[in-house]
Design a protein around this motif. Structure first.
Motif, PDB file in Angstrom:
ATOM      1  N   GLY A   1       0.909  -1.247   0.008  1.00  0.00           N
ATOM      2  CA  GLY A   1      -0.108  -0.075   0.033  1.00  0.00           C
ATOM      3  C   GLY A   1       0.741   1.234   0.073  1.00  0.00           C
ATOM      4  N   LEU A   2       1.930   1.172   0.742  1.00  0.00           N
ATOM      5  CA  LEU A   2       2.995   2.331   0.865  1.00  0.00           C
ATOM      6  C   LEU A   2       3.534   2.578  -0.510  1.00  0.00           C
ATOM      7  N   GLU A   3       3.847   1.416  -1.075  1.00  0.00           N
ATOM      8  CA  GLU A   3       4.737   1.551  -2.299  1.00  0.00           C
ATOM      9  C   GLU A   3       4.001   2.059  -3.476  1.00  0.00           C
ATOM     10  N   GLN A   4       2.772   1.715  -3.421  1.00  0.00           N
ATOM     11  CA  GLN A   4       1.624   2.297  -4.341  1.00  0.00           C
ATOM     12  C   GLN A   4       1.401   3.851  -4.245  1.00  0.00           C
ATOM     13  N   ALA A   5       1.522   4.167  -3.230  1.00  0.00           N
ATOM     14  CA  ALA A   5       0.992   5.528  -2.773  1.00  0.00           C
ATOM     15  C   ALA A   5       2.334   6.536  -2.839  1.00  0.00           C
TER      16      ALA A   5
ATOM     17  N   THR B   1       8.320   8.817  -4.316  1.00  0.00           N
ATOM     18  CA  THR B   1       9.590   8.647  -4.575  1.00  0.00           C
ATOM     19  C   THR B   1      10.043   7.529  -4.003  1.00  0.00           C
ATOM     20  N   ILE B   2      10.587   6.482  -4.385  1.00  0.00           N
ATOM     21  CA  ILE B   2      11.105   5.097  -3.781  1.00  0.00           C
ATOM     22  C   ILE B   2      12.912   5.010  -3.894  1.00  0.00           C
ATOM     23  N   ARG B   3      13.398   5.099  -2.870  1.00  0.00           N
ATOM     24  CA  ARG B   3      14.810   4.923  -2.884  1.00  0.00           C
ATOM     25  C   ARG B   3      15.164   3.766  -2.240  1.00  0.00           C
ATOM     26  N   SER B   4      16.020   2.934  -2.850  1.00  0.00           N
ATOM     27  CA  SER B   4      16.329   1.661  -2.210  1.00  0.00           C
ATOM     28  C   SER B   4      17.858   1.302  -2.177  1.00  0.00           C
TER      29      SER B   4
ATOM     30  N   PRO C   1       5.776   6.734  -9.321  1.00  0.00           N
ATOM     31  CA  PRO C   1       7.003   7.351  -8.651  1.00  0.00           C
ATOM     32  C   PRO C   1       8.111   7.457  -9.347  1.00  0.00           C
ATOM     33  N   MET C   2       9.022   8.442  -8.701  1.00  0.00           N
ATOM     34  CA  MET C   2      10.494   8.293  -9.038  1.00  0.00           C
ATOM     35  C   MET C   2      11.074   7.202  -8.152  1.00  0.00           C
ATOM     36  N   VAL C   3      11.875   6.334  -9.037  1.00  0.00           N
ATOM     37  CA  VAL C   3      12.601   5.057  -8.481  1.00  0.00           C
ATOM     38  C   VAL C   3      13.956   5.191  -8.446  1.00  0.00           C
TER      39      VAL C   3
ATOM     40  N   VAL D   1      13.565   3.590   1.369  1.00  0.00           N
ATOM     41  CA  VAL D   1      12.910   5.042   1.926  1.00  0.00           C
ATOM     42  C   VAL D   1      11.914   5.304   1.035  1.00  0.00           C
ATOM     43  N   LEU D   2      10.538   5.428   1.611  1.00  0.00           N
ATOM     44  CA  LEU D   2       9.451   5.938   0.553  1.00  0.00           C
ATOM     45  C   LEU D   2       9.088   7.376   1.124  1.00  0.00           C
ATOM     46  N   ARG D   3       9.100   8.183  -0.071  1.00  0.00           N
ATOM     47  CA  ARG D   3       8.522   9.517   0.375  1.00  0.00           C
ATOM     48  C   ARG D   3       7.284   9.809  -0.581  1.00  0.00           C
ATOM     49  N   PHE D   4       6.293  10.337   0.076  1.00  0.00           N
ATOM     50  CA  PHE D   4       5.104  10.692  -0.374  1.00  0.00           C
ATOM     51  C   PHE D   4       4.758  12.265  -0.925  1.00  0.00           C
ATOM     52  N   ALA D   5       3.920  12.366  -1.740  1.00  0.00           N
ATOM     53  CA  ALA D   5       3.787  13.900  -2.484  1.00  0.00           C
ATOM     54  C   ALA D   5       3.278  14.681  -1.324  1.00  0.00           C
TER      55      ALA D   5
END
Length: 273
Positions: A93-97, A100-103, A155-157, A213-217
């Motif tokens: 759910g977090l990934e879909q929302a 930005t996803i940094r890993s 997202p930006m990945v 690390v997950l970031r949201f708009a």
């Protein structure tokens, strides 16, 4: 996201959770859980809170009520409930929302970037006693998650992988060749950045294990660090924790070779297969 907006509106009115709860015949604890996203928000309750906070009509009210309706709609990944543990359902759910996803990944190619055959080889190792139907379901779920990579609202990945993840074989050489080719294709997407930490980089920050690390708009929604374990996961959202991981992934990115150099490395590895 909806909870964060409701909290912001309440605070703008200078209203306590207790008072807001009393006005819509709910407890202070329920308002707190609504704002933290820990329970589902009924559209009627959201409408009552918006009226209480002075959001009577217009685009903002419509948008938030639409968000409330989405929040009560079963998510697409519910159909994989037989193979989806609750601790990982939260992550999807977090990934879909996320915006930005940094890993950072060490042991294998990140799930978002895996081909079907590579994913099947990885999953077989993790679930040696699983039936073929279960493995197929897990592979299908992993591939379905990847739709965000080419979505218009995706997202930006930014993935940083250790060189060992590119060299460790999963499946036969044809599987690895296809996987490396897939990474090469993904690296050309405008919303994807792929870097590699090469062997010659030596020691570097966070060499101990992978993290995301997950970031949201929405600026009111805190960044989240995801740490996966064998049978559970940790979700860190305290600024003191998130800031450390953000600093570490910046340092890892600085130690890694560039996206262009990573593409050259992928070409070399493909030729070696």
């Amino acid at each position: 996201m909806l909870g964060a907006q409701l909290r912001r509106l309440r605070e703008l009115k200078g209203m306590s959770r207790q008072h807001a709860g009393e006005m819509i015949h709910a407890s202070e604890a329920k308002i707190s859980r609504l704002e933290l996203g820990r329970i589902g928000q009924q559209t009627r309750e959201v409408a009552d809170l918006l009226t209480l906070y002075g959001v009577q009509n217009g685009r903002q009210r419509d948008a938030l009520l639409s968000l409330a309706r989405q929040a009560t709609t079963p998510d697409w990944w519910n159909r994989y409930s037989d193979v989806l543990p609750a601790w990982f359902e939260t992550y999807i759910g977090l990934e879909q929302a996320a915006s930005t996803i940094r890993s950072y990944q060490v042991h294998c190619v990140p799930g978002l970037f895996q081909t079907a055959d590579y994913a099947r080889a990885v999953i077989r190792l993790g679930y040696p006693n699983a039936s073929m139907d279960e493995i197929d379901q897990r592979v299908d779920l992993r591939l379905a998650r990847q739709d965000i990579l080419t979505s218009a609202q995706g997202p930006m990945v930014w993935m940083v992988v250790d060189e060992v993840a590119l060299r460790r074989p999963f499946g036969d050489p044809s599987v690895m060749q296809a996987q490396l080719g897939h990474l090469l294709d993904l690296s050309e997407l405008p919303n994807v950045t792929l870097q590699t930490v090469p062997f010659h980089a030596g020691g570097y920050a966070a060499a101990g294990g992978p993290f995301i690390v997950l970031r949201f708009a929405d600026p009111d929604v805190a960044d989240i660090v995801y740490l996966e374990q064998l049978t559970s996961a940790l979700y860190l959202d305290k600024p003191v924790d998130v800031d450390i991981y953000a600093m570490v992934i910046d340092r890892i990115s600085a130690a890694a070779i560039s996206a262009a150099e990573t593409r050259s490395l992928l070409v070399k590895l493909i030729e070696e297969q």
